[in-house]
Design a protein around this motif. Structure first.
Motif, PDB file in Angstrom:
ATOM      1  N   GLY A  47       0.792  -1.223   0.000  1.00 24.72           N
ATOM      2  CA  GLY A  47       0.000   0.000   0.000  1.00 24.72           C
ATOM      3  C   GLY A  47       0.826   1.275   0.000  1.00 24.72           C
ATOM      4  O   GLY A  47       0.274   2.376  -0.006  1.00 24.72           O
ATOM      5  N   THR A  48       2.153   1.137   0.007  1.00 20.74           N
ATOM      6  CA  THR A  48       3.022   2.322  -0.001  1.00 20.74           C
ATOM      7  C   THR A  48       3.637   2.510  -1.383  1.00 20.74           C
ATOM      8  O   THR A  48       3.755   1.564  -2.166  1.00 20.74           O
ATOM      9  N   HIS A  49       4.017   3.726  -1.672  1.00 21.55           N
ATOM     10  CA  HIS A  49       4.663   4.037  -2.957  1.00 21.55           C
ATOM     11  C   HIS A  49       5.646   5.185  -2.740  1.00 21.55           C
ATOM     12  O   HIS A  49       5.515   6.262  -3.318  1.00 21.55           O
ATOM     13  N   TRP A  50       6.638   4.923  -1.877  1.00 19.72           N
ATOM     14  CA  TRP A  50       7.607   5.940  -1.479  1.00 19.72           C
ATOM     15  C   TRP A  50       8.369   6.524  -2.662  1.00 19.72           C
ATOM     16  O   TRP A  50       8.817   7.672  -2.622  1.00 19.72           O
ATOM     17  N   HIS A  51       8.527   5.735  -3.722  1.00 17.91           N
ATOM     18  CA  HIS A  51       9.343   6.183  -4.858  1.00 17.91           C
ATOM     19  C   HIS A  51       8.744   7.398  -5.564  1.00 17.91           C
ATOM     20  O   HIS A  51       9.455   8.129  -6.258  1.00 17.91           O
ATOM     21  N   THR A  52       7.438   7.634  -5.386  1.00 16.98           N
ATOM     22  CA  THR A  52       6.831   8.799  -6.032  1.00 16.98           C
ATOM     23  C   THR A  52       7.293  10.102  -5.389  1.00 16.98           C
ATOM     24  O   THR A  52       7.112  11.181  -5.963  1.00 16.98           O
ATOM     25  N   ARG A  53       7.880  10.006  -4.204  1.00 19.02           N
ATOM     26  CA  ARG A  53       8.412  11.189  -3.517  1.00 19.02           C
ATOM     27  C   ARG A  53       9.938  11.198  -3.504  1.00 19.02           C
ATOM     28  O   ARG A  53      10.551  12.075  -2.899  1.00 19.02           O
ATOM     29  N   PHE A  54      10.537  10.216  -4.152  1.00 23.82           N
ATOM     30  CA  PHE A  54      11.999  10.128  -4.214  1.00 23.82           C
ATOM     31  C   PHE A  54      12.459  10.900  -5.448  1.00 23.82           C
ATOM     32  O   PHE A  54      12.704  10.335  -6.507  1.00 23.82           O
ATOM     33  N   SER A  55      12.557  12.211  -5.296  1.00 24.70           N
ATOM     34  CA  SER A  55      12.768  13.088  -6.451  1.00 24.70           C
ATOM     35  C   SER A  55      14.100  12.855  -7.151  1.00 24.70           C
ATOM     36  O   SER A  55      14.249  13.172  -8.332  1.00 24.70           O
ATOM     37  N   HIS A  56      15.085  12.291  -6.448  1.00 23.96           N
ATOM     38  CA  HIS A  56      16.389  12.058  -7.076  1.00 23.96           C
ATOM     39  C   HIS A  56      16.293  11.106  -8.272  1.00 23.96           C
ATOM     40  O   HIS A  56      17.166  11.120  -9.140  1.00 23.96           O
ATOM     41  N   LEU A  57      15.269  10.293  -8.319  1.00 20.95           N
ATOM     42  CA  LEU A  57      15.123   9.393  -9.457  1.00 20.95           C
ATOM     43  C   LEU A  57      14.888  10.166 -10.752  1.00 20.95           C
ATOM     44  O   LEU A  57      15.188   9.675 -11.840  1.00 20.95           O
ATOM     45  N   LEU A  58      14.346  11.385 -10.630  1.00 21.90           N
ATOM     46  CA  LEU A  58      14.006  12.165 -11.819  1.00 21.90           C
ATOM     47  C   LEU A  58      14.884  13.393 -12.014  1.00 21.90           C
ATOM     48  O   LEU A  58      15.361  13.648 -13.116  1.00 21.90           O
ATOM     49  N   ASN A  59      15.107  14.167 -10.944  1.00 19.97           N
ATOM     50  CA  ASN A  59      15.802  15.441 -11.153  1.00 19.97           C
ATOM     51  C   ASN A  59      17.254  15.442 -10.703  1.00 19.97           C
ATOM     52  O   ASN A  59      17.899  16.479 -10.689  1.00 19.97           O
ATOM     53  N   TYR A  60      17.772  14.279 -10.320  1.00 22.78           N
ATOM     54  CA  TYR A  60      19.195  14.197  -9.986  1.00 22.78           C
ATOM     55  C   TYR A  60      19.977  14.328 -11.278  1.00 22.78           C
ATOM     56  O   TYR A  60      19.684  13.654 -12.268  1.00 22.78           O
ATOM     57  N   GLY A  61      20.981  15.215 -11.281  1.00 23.96           N
ATOM     58  CA  GLY A  61      21.685  15.526 -12.520  1.00 23.96           C
ATOM     59  C   GLY A  61      22.276  14.313 -13.209  1.00 23.96           C
ATOM     60  O   GLY A  61      22.267  14.205 -14.429  1.00 23.96           O
ATOM     61  N   ALA A  62      22.832  13.389 -12.426  1.00 29.97           N
ATOM     62  CA  ALA A  62      23.338  12.144 -12.996  1.00 29.97           C
ATOM     63  C   ALA A  62      22.318  11.055 -12.692  1.00 29.97           C
ATOM     64  O   ALA A  62      21.549  11.163 -11.752  1.00 29.97           O
ATOM     65  N   GLY A  63      22.258  10.006 -13.507  1.00 28.87           N
ATOM     66  CA  GLY A  63      21.362   8.903 -13.199  1.00 28.87           C
ATOM     67  C   GLY A  63      21.668   8.402 -11.794  1.00 28.87           C
ATOM     68  O   GLY A  63      22.837   8.290 -11.417  1.00 28.87           O
ATOM     69  N   TYR A  64      20.656   8.094 -10.999  1.00 24.25           N
ATOM     70  CA  TYR A  64      20.920   7.812  -9.593  1.00 24.25           C
ATOM     71  C   TYR A  64      21.860   6.629  -9.395  1.00 24.25           C
ATOM     72  O   TYR A  64      22.627   6.595  -8.431  1.00 24.25           O
ATOM     73  N   TYR A  65      21.835   5.670 -10.312  1.00 31.77           N
ATOM     74  CA  TYR A  65      22.726   4.517 -10.156  1.00 31.77           C
ATOM     75  C   TYR A  65      24.188   4.949 -10.085  1.00 31.77           C
ATOM     76  O   TYR A  65      25.032   4.269  -9.487  1.00 31.77           O
ATOM     77  N   SER A  66      24.512   6.096 -10.701  1.00 30.21           N
ATOM     78  CA  SER A  66      25.909   6.541 -10.757  1.00 30.21           C
ATOM     79  C   SER A  66      26.421   7.016  -9.399  1.00 30.21           C
ATOM     80  O   SER A  66      27.627   7.181  -9.209  1.00 30.21           O
ATOM     81  N   TYR A  67      25.525   7.238  -8.444  1.00 31.53           N
ATOM     82  CA  TYR A  67      25.926   7.692  -7.112  1.00 31.53           C
ATOM     83  C   TYR A  67      26.885   6.689  -6.472  1.00 31.53           C
ATOM     84  O   TYR A  67      27.989   7.029  -6.045  1.00 31.53           O
ATOM     85  N   LEU A  68      26.476   5.431  -6.423  1.00 32.85           N
ATOM     86  CA  LEU A  68      27.317   4.391  -5.838  1.00 32.85           C
ATOM     87  C   LEU A  68      28.391   3.935  -6.819  1.00 32.85           C
ATOM     88  O   LEU A  68      29.521   3.633  -6.427  1.00 32.85           O
ATOM     89  N   TYR A  69      28.036   3.918  -8.083  1.00 32.11           N
ATOM     90  CA  TYR A  69      28.967   3.523  -9.147  1.00 32.11           C
ATOM     91  C   TYR A  69      30.221   4.399  -9.102  1.00 32.11           C
ATOM     92  O   TYR A  69      31.358   3.908  -9.090  1.00 32.11           O
ATOM     93  N   ALA A  70      30.014   5.713  -9.046  1.00 34.15           N
ATOM     94  CA  ALA A  70      31.144   6.636  -9.031  1.00 34.15           C
ATOM     95  C   ALA A  70      31.895   6.604  -7.709  1.00 34.15           C
ATOM     96  O   ALA A  70      33.089   6.906  -7.660  1.00 34.15           O
ATOM     97  N   LYS A  71      31.204   6.241  -6.633  1.00 35.10           N
ATOM     98  CA  LYS A  71      31.881   6.166  -5.336  1.00 35.10           C
ATOM     99  C   LYS A  71      32.980   5.111  -5.361  1.00 35.10           C
ATOM    100  O   LYS A  71      34.001   5.254  -4.685  1.00 35.10           O
ATOM    101  N   CYS A  72      32.777   4.049  -6.131  1.00 35.66           N
ATOM    102  CA  CYS A  72      33.828   3.031  -6.272  1.00 35.66           C
ATOM    103  C   CYS A  72      35.092   3.640  -6.857  1.00 35.66           C
ATOM    104  O   CYS A  72      36.204   3.394  -6.376  1.00 35.66           O
ATOM    105  N   PHE A  73      34.932   4.454  -7.899  1.00 34.41           N
ATOM    106  CA  PHE A  73      36.088   5.092  -8.529  1.00 34.41           C
ATOM    107  C   PHE A  73      36.733   6.105  -7.583  1.00 34.41           C
ATOM    108  O   PHE A  73      37.956   6.180  -7.468  1.00 34.41           O
ATOM    109  N   ALA A  74      35.894   6.893  -6.909  1.00 35.84           N
ATOM    110  CA  ALA A  74      36.420   7.917  -6.003  1.00 35.84           C
ATOM    111  C   ALA A  74      37.188   7.291  -4.843  1.00 35.84           C
ATOM    112  O   ALA A  74      38.222   7.817  -4.411  1.00 35.84           O
ATOM    113  N   ALA A  75      36.693   6.162  -4.329  1.00 35.82           N
ATOM    114  CA  ALA A  75      37.389   5.472  -3.240  1.00 35.82           C
ATOM    115  C   ALA A  75      38.767   5.007  -3.693  1.00 35.82           C
ATOM    116  O   ALA A  75      39.743   5.061  -2.928  1.00 35.82           O
ATOM    117  N   THR A  76      38.852   4.567  -4.937  1.00 38.50           N
ATOM    118  CA  THR A  76      40.134   4.129  -5.483  1.00 38.50           C
ATOM    119  C   THR A  76      41.089   5.309  -5.638  1.00 38.50           C
ATOM    120  O   THR A  76      42.278   5.214  -5.305  1.00 38.50           O
TER     121      THR A  76
END
Length: 228
Positions: free
Chosen positions: A131-160
């Protein structure tokens, strides 16, 4: 990035991606690669902001002028690592949501609630609340400048980058020169994968199935997780 801030760069790259992308997950266009580099830089500066050697150069008490205590920074760093595995799982889940909703088309039409509920059941340790749909309020899925998947993806490179280039002496001339000459000054004129390998050496970046795969070793070391 031509003088743009990290957020401005993200937004610019996202607009280009929305116009030019053909929607194939794992197919990295020029814009995708620029996006990856923009997020890498953004993440890399966060390591500087958490390092006491950097903080003590400017972080002072507003009244006394005393330098920020090292024990306070250490305490904050320890607090940041609390529940780190749970947070990692959550970010992986968000990345899967992003790639599923905006990647390849689903084999059959489905509503977003059921898609996300299935992903949560398959890839997290907590249940979906019906009965919940939290993703409709998760604005980063739409207006985040980079695709949200890149948040963790790029963290791997930055950690290195941090572990292999900056961690030993982040404020040294050698470190700054390496970041400038091998990574930043090329802008979009050089493939980000080549930039990474030139900066940190070795096989930090690998190509697989048309995509770029980061080395997760440094990120696992940072989070004190065992690499499987």
């Amino acid at each position: 990035m031509g003088g743009l801030t990290a957020k401005e760069a993200h937004s610019d790259l996202w607009r280009k991606k929305m116009v030019k992308s053909e929607g194939r997950a794992g197919d990295l266009s020029v814009e995708d690669k620029e996006e990856m580099k923009a997020e890498d830089v953004s993440w890399s500066w966060r390591y500087y902001a958490w390092d006491y050697r950097v903080l003590r150069t400017f972080a002072r008490h507003e009244s006394s002028g005393d330098v920020i205590p090292e024990e306070l920074v250490v305490s904050l760093q320890r607090a940041k690592k609390m529940f780190v595995a749970t947070e990692l799982q959550r970010q992986i889940f968000y990345a899967l949501v992003d790639q599923t909703l905006f990647g390849n088309k689903l084999s059959s039409p489905r509503d977003t609630v059921s898609v996300i509920a299935d992903l949560k059941r398959q890839h997290t340790s907590w249940k979906h609340a019906e009965g919940t749909h939290w993703h409709t309020r998760f604005s980063h899925l739409l207006n985040y400048g980079a695709g949200y998947y890149s948040y963790l993806y790029a963290k791997c490179f930055a950690a290195t980058i941090w572990e292999k280039t900056c961690k030993e002496d982040p404020l040294s001339l050698a470190t700054g020169s390496a970041l400038r000459s091998k990574f930043l000054q090329h802008g979009g004129a050089k493939d980000p994968a080549d930039l990474m390998n030139d900066l940190v050496g070795g096989e930090t970046v690998r190509y697989r199935d048309g995509g770029i795969v980061p080395d997760i070793t440094s990120l696992c070391n940072e989070m004190e997780l065992e690499k499987q």
